[in-house]
Design a protein around this motif. Structure first.
Motif, PDB file in Angstrom:
ATOM      1  N   LEU A 249      -8.821  -3.192   0.122  1.00 33.10           N
ATOM      2  CA  LEU A 249      -8.300  -1.873  -0.230  1.00 33.10           C
ATOM      3  C   LEU A 249      -7.265  -1.975  -1.347  1.00 33.10           C
ATOM      4  CD1 LEU A 249      -8.170   1.147   0.286  1.00 33.10           C
ATOM      5  CD2 LEU A 249      -6.516   0.707   2.119  1.00 33.10           C
TER       6      LEU A 249
ATOM      7  N   ASN B 127      -8.976  -3.118  -4.607  1.00 33.48           N
ATOM      8  CA  ASN B 127      -9.751  -2.035  -5.227  1.00 33.48           C
ATOM      9  C   ASN B 127      -8.846  -1.074  -5.999  1.00 33.48           C
ATOM     10  OD1 ASN B 127     -12.176  -3.004  -4.264  1.00 33.48           O
ATOM     11  ND2 ASN B 127     -12.237  -1.652  -2.491  1.00 33.48           N
ATOM     12  N   GLU B 128      -7.722  -0.713  -5.394  1.00 35.32           N
ATOM     13  CA  GLU B 128      -6.811   0.221  -6.062  1.00 35.32           C
ATOM     14  C   GLU B 128      -6.194  -0.410  -7.306  1.00 35.32           C
ATOM     15  OE1 GLU B 128      -6.395   3.398  -5.320  1.00 35.32           O
ATOM     16  OE2 GLU B 128      -7.919   3.127  -3.768  1.00 35.32           O
ATOM     17  N   CYS B 129      -5.823  -1.673  -7.208  1.00 37.52           N
ATOM     18  CA  CYS B 129      -5.247  -2.355  -8.376  1.00 37.52           C
ATOM     19  C   CYS B 129      -6.302  -2.548  -9.461  1.00 37.52           C
ATOM     20  CB  CYS B 129      -4.663  -3.707  -7.963  1.00 37.52           C
ATOM     21  SG  CYS B 129      -3.173  -3.591  -6.946  1.00 37.52           S
TER      22      CYS B 129
ATOM     23  N   LEU C  31       0.824  -1.207   0.000  1.00 42.11           N
ATOM     24  CA  LEU C  31       0.000   0.000   0.000  1.00 42.11           C
ATOM     25  C   LEU C  31       0.861   1.261   0.000  1.00 42.11           C
ATOM     26  CD1 LEU C  31      -2.830  -1.050   2.496  1.00 42.11           C
ATOM     27  CD2 LEU C  31      -3.085  -0.616   0.044  1.00 42.11           C
TER      28      LEU C  31
ATOM     29  N   LYS D 265      -8.691  -0.513 -10.236  1.00 40.94           N
ATOM     30  CA  LYS D 265      -8.824   0.747 -10.973  1.00 40.94           C
ATOM     31  C   LYS D 265      -7.727   0.870 -12.034  1.00 40.94           C
ATOM     32  CE  LYS D 265     -10.806   3.221  -7.001  1.00 40.94           C
ATOM     33  NZ  LYS D 265     -10.577   4.296  -5.997  1.00 40.94           N
TER      34      LYS D 265
ATOM     35  N   SER E  75       0.131  -3.965 -11.004  1.00 41.08           N
ATOM     36  CA  SER E  75      -1.253  -4.101 -10.539  1.00 41.08           C
ATOM     37  C   SER E  75      -1.851  -5.429 -10.976  1.00 41.08           C
ATOM     38  CB  SER E  75      -2.103  -2.940 -11.069  1.00 41.08           C
ATOM     39  OG  SER E  75      -1.594  -1.702 -10.639  1.00 41.08           O
TER      40      SER E  75
ATOM     41  N   LEU F  34       1.896   2.127  -3.611  1.00 42.05           N
ATOM     42  CA  LEU F  34       0.832   2.180  -4.622  1.00 42.05           C
ATOM     43  C   LEU F  34       1.099   3.240  -5.688  1.00 42.05           C
ATOM     44  CD1 LEU F  34      -2.630   1.657  -2.891  1.00 42.05           C
ATOM     45  CD2 LEU F  34      -1.680   0.422  -4.835  1.00 42.05           C
ATOM     46  N   ASN F  35       1.670   4.358  -5.293  1.00 53.36           N
ATOM     47  CA  ASN F  35       1.913   5.432  -6.271  1.00 53.36           C
ATOM     48  C   ASN F  35       2.962   5.040  -7.300  1.00 53.36           C
ATOM     49  OD1 ASN F  35       3.895   5.421  -4.264  1.00 53.36           O
ATOM     50  ND2 ASN F  35       4.337   7.585  -4.514  1.00 53.36           N
TER      51      ASN F  35
END
Length: 705
Positions: free
Chosen positions: A355, A358-360, A328, A362, A339, A331-332
């Motif tokens: 969490l 979900n970010e991956c 996490l 996107k 991803s 992530l940036n």
């Protein structure tokens, strides 16, 4: 003072002792260490007169550089045993080599620096410098020659046996490197080629001697080469229970604390494909401890993901959580490929981080075009394993398949749809498009594909408005060609899927209802809850559905107790609040064909009034009394993100209507999210007709929206 500064001072002291000792007051100097860690020492000389000579590295290879601020310094060159000098008055940057302590100092025999007042260098000192330079040059040339031979050898050999032939003639380089070279050759081969190559390798007369030499060398080589050797041995396919593999595992265990990030990455990749054993488990446990200690020092995301894939599903939860937090934090920095791989990494260690997923999701959805098919399958497989559902991600994948539909084989699209079905996702556009493809290529479908198609479309309760009947006829015709050789269990699954689709072709049913087929299905080997349930469902369809051709061919099956319903305490409490009496409803009503109704109400035909009921008169309803079945359903009974009922629920509703019930579906998850007053309003809207309470109904519907 750091280590480099200390080494530099030791170097100067050694030069003073061996050549020309000087007073400490004759030289003023300031040491500046690069704060960015770029390994470039900056030395500013305050005095214009240097009382000692400085050193430069060999011209053969660029080394670490030092910048000198020189004023009035002469550069002397040796040409034909004569010294030629040149004055340096500007900033000069020269490279220098290894320090005398703890590393050996390398001098160039062609050039050295002195000041205007530097004493002449003695002959012995010059000979020592030239000897040291020649020694270093020899080792550098030897190393570069070995690398060149190694690369040339790989280019010369086309198989692993060729490498052993070269080894048996003369060993040109490290024995461990032979295994690494073998893997570089084998990784481009197909599985069949690898299998043949391994057999030739085992039969090679030099193989046993080669393994002995590798084991001897493995005890002394550096850890990096040892790691790559173990990785190559496993990837080639040498069995884990061999002495060679077990010794390599033990050697790695002994030195695991020496691992840097690259070592951890290579070891993780190796353990990822190894089966559990005592040595493997011990090494994996050591890796977990090492990762737990060094997790915040890891620099590369790929290394982190490789570790996640290899630590195992039984790794301690705190370690899994640390890996999740580390991911996490990065992530940036995630690329689309990072991803994509994160899904498989989380699934490999069986850790459901919503969490992170979900970010991956996107990132993957935004960069779905160009994603290879195998990666799409891996992502969906990981989602199924983690029970993770993301409507946006699945929609993006389905839209991508539609956009590139012509480039996919029917088997590939069927694989995607199979994962979608297991995730309860129904994409109408893709399923309609695939249905058209099935109609065009029905002759090329095999038995397995037919069964998958029937299962997917029946489970998701998908119908095409224009081509539904044609599709059912075509798929039934394709199934009929396999009836003589289909297994009894697969035949039952196919017929059950046709029942869900409300299609009752005569040939498959007649084939299933043969006495020998039914007896085979009821054998202890095949008999289980799933088989019994499907047989009861087929039998219910024969009795309750409009199957005039097959109506006389019902099965005689033993009654089995219905599956107990989930606890519906919340719904029961709301009913009591709404009706104010337990006499107005029945709970857990058992019906023929193994059906169970959660709550039953007795109402007038207009659904405006509720009458008291009792268990004695459940099956004695009068003509003007309407039996209402409240069926409590979970979210999984519907397709993802919709209120479209899946196949089993749709068939149950049909059969309850055939038994004389008016069916009302009550969503458990909606009841749980509402307070008691809102839940009462919700249930009132569901039970009573709009004509009975128009104001309340209108209020309730708007409130729920």
């Amino acid at each position: 003072m750091n280590k480099k500064t200390s080494s530099f001072l030791q170097n100067l002291r050694q030069l003073n002792i061996n050549i020309c000792p000087l007073s400490s007051t004759s030289v003023g100097r300031t040491m500046k260490v690069d704060p960015l860690g770029l390994h470039k020492l900056k030395i500013a000389y305050q005095n214009s007169i240097l009382k000692n000579f400085l050193f430069v590295d060999s011209l053969q290879k660029p080394q670490l550089s030092v910048r000198f601020f020189c004023q009035g310094v002469l550069a002397f060159h040796l040409e034909d045993n004569k010294i030629q000098k040149r004055r340096l008055s500007t900033l000069t940057s020269v490279p220098f080599g290894k320090l005398l302590y703890p590393r050996r100092l390398s001098f160039n025999s062609q050039c050295f620096f002195v000041s205007d007042t530097t004493p002449q260098l003695s002959t012995d000192g010059l000979e020592k410098i030239m000897a040291s330079t020649e020694h270093d040059l020899f080792h550098k040339e030897k190393k570069s020659l070995a690398v060149a031979k190694y690369r040339h050898l790989i280019q010369e050999c086309n198989s692993m046996s060729d490498l052993l032939d070269m080894f048996s003639k003369s060993s040109r380089f490290s024995n461990c490197n032979y295994f690494i070279a073998m893997w570089r050759i084998a990784k481009n081969m197909s599985e069949d080629q690898k299998r043949v190559e391994r057999q030739l390798l085992y039969k090679h007369p030099a193989f046993n001697h080669f393994c002995e030499q590798v084991l001897k060398e493995a005890k002394t080589v550096n850890l990096k080469r040892l790691m790559f050797t173990l990785h190559a041995v496993i990837k080639i396919g040498i069995p884990q229970n061999t002495y060679l593999v077990q010794v390599l595992l033990r050697l790695v265990q002994e030195r695991i604390n020496e691992c840097d990030e690259m070592g951890i990455s290579v070891l993780s990749r190796t353990l990822e494909v190894m089966e559990a054993s005592k040595n493997v488990d011990a090494l994996r446990e050591g890796l977990r401890l090492l990762v737990d200690k060094q997790i915040w020092r890891l620099e590369h995301i790929l290394t982190l993901q490789t570790i996640m894939k290899s630590i195992g599903k039984d790794a301690p939860y705190p370690l899994k959580k640390k890996l999740e937090l580390r991911a996490l934090n990065e992530l940036n920095k995630f690329s689309p490929v990072n991803s994509q791989h994160m899904f498989g990494a989380l699934a490999a260690m069986n850790h459901r981080s919503v969490l992170l997923l979900n970010e991956c999701s996107k990132i993957v959805a935004a960069n779905i075009h160009g994603c290879p098919f195998w990666m799409l399958m891996n992502i969906l497989h990981s989602c199924r394993h983690l029970q993770y559902q993301n409507l946006d991600l699945f929609t993006a994948i389905a839209d991508y398949i539609i956009t590139t539909f012509d480039m996919w084989k029917i088997k590939q699209v069927l694989g995607i749809l199979s994962f979608f079905e297991s995730l309860k996702f129904r994409h109408i556009g893709l399923m309609n498009l695939f249905l058209t493809r099935v109609l065009d290529e029905s002759q090329s479908l095999n038995q397995k594909e037919i069964l998958y198609i029937l299962h997917i479309y029946s489970s998701l309760n998908h119908f095409h408005e224009c081509q539904d009947q044609q599709f059912l006829e075509v798929i039934t015709s394709a199934l009929n060609t396999y009836l003589p050789k289909i297994s009894s269990l697969n035949l039952l699954k196919a017929v059950y899927s046709l029942c869900l689709l409300k299609h009752f072709p005569q040939d498959p049913f007649n084939h299933l209802l043969q006495e020998n087929i039914i007896n085979e299905l009821l054998l202890p080997v095949n008999k289980n809850e799933m088989v019994e349930s499907m047989l009861h469902q087929v039998n219910a369809c024969l009795e309750l559905e409009n199957t005039s051709v097959l109506h006389s061919k019902t099965l005689t099956l033993k009654e089995c107790s219905p599956t107990p319903s989930r606890s519906n305490v919340e719904v029961e409490d709301v009913l009591l609040e709404l009706l104010e009496s337990k006499r107005l409803f029945l709970k857990d009503v058992r019906l023929p064909h193994n059906y169970l109704v959660d709550f039953e109400l007795r109402m007038d035909s207009r659904r405006s009034q509720i009458f008291p009921v009792s268990e004695a008169d459940v099956f004695k309803a009068e003509a003007d009394i309407l039996r209402v079945a409240l069926v409590c359903v979970s979210r999984s009974a519907f397709c993802l993100g919709t209120t479209h009922p899946r196949g089993k629920l749709e068939m149950k509703m049909r059969h309850l209507k055939a038994l004389g019930f008016h069916v009302i579906l009550v969503n458990n998850w909606e009841i749980k999210q509402l307070d008691i007053n809102s839940a009462v309003t919700y249930l009132k809207v569901k039970i009573f007709s709009p004509e009975a309470f128009p104001n309340t109904t209108e209020f309730g519907v708007q409130d729920l929206k």
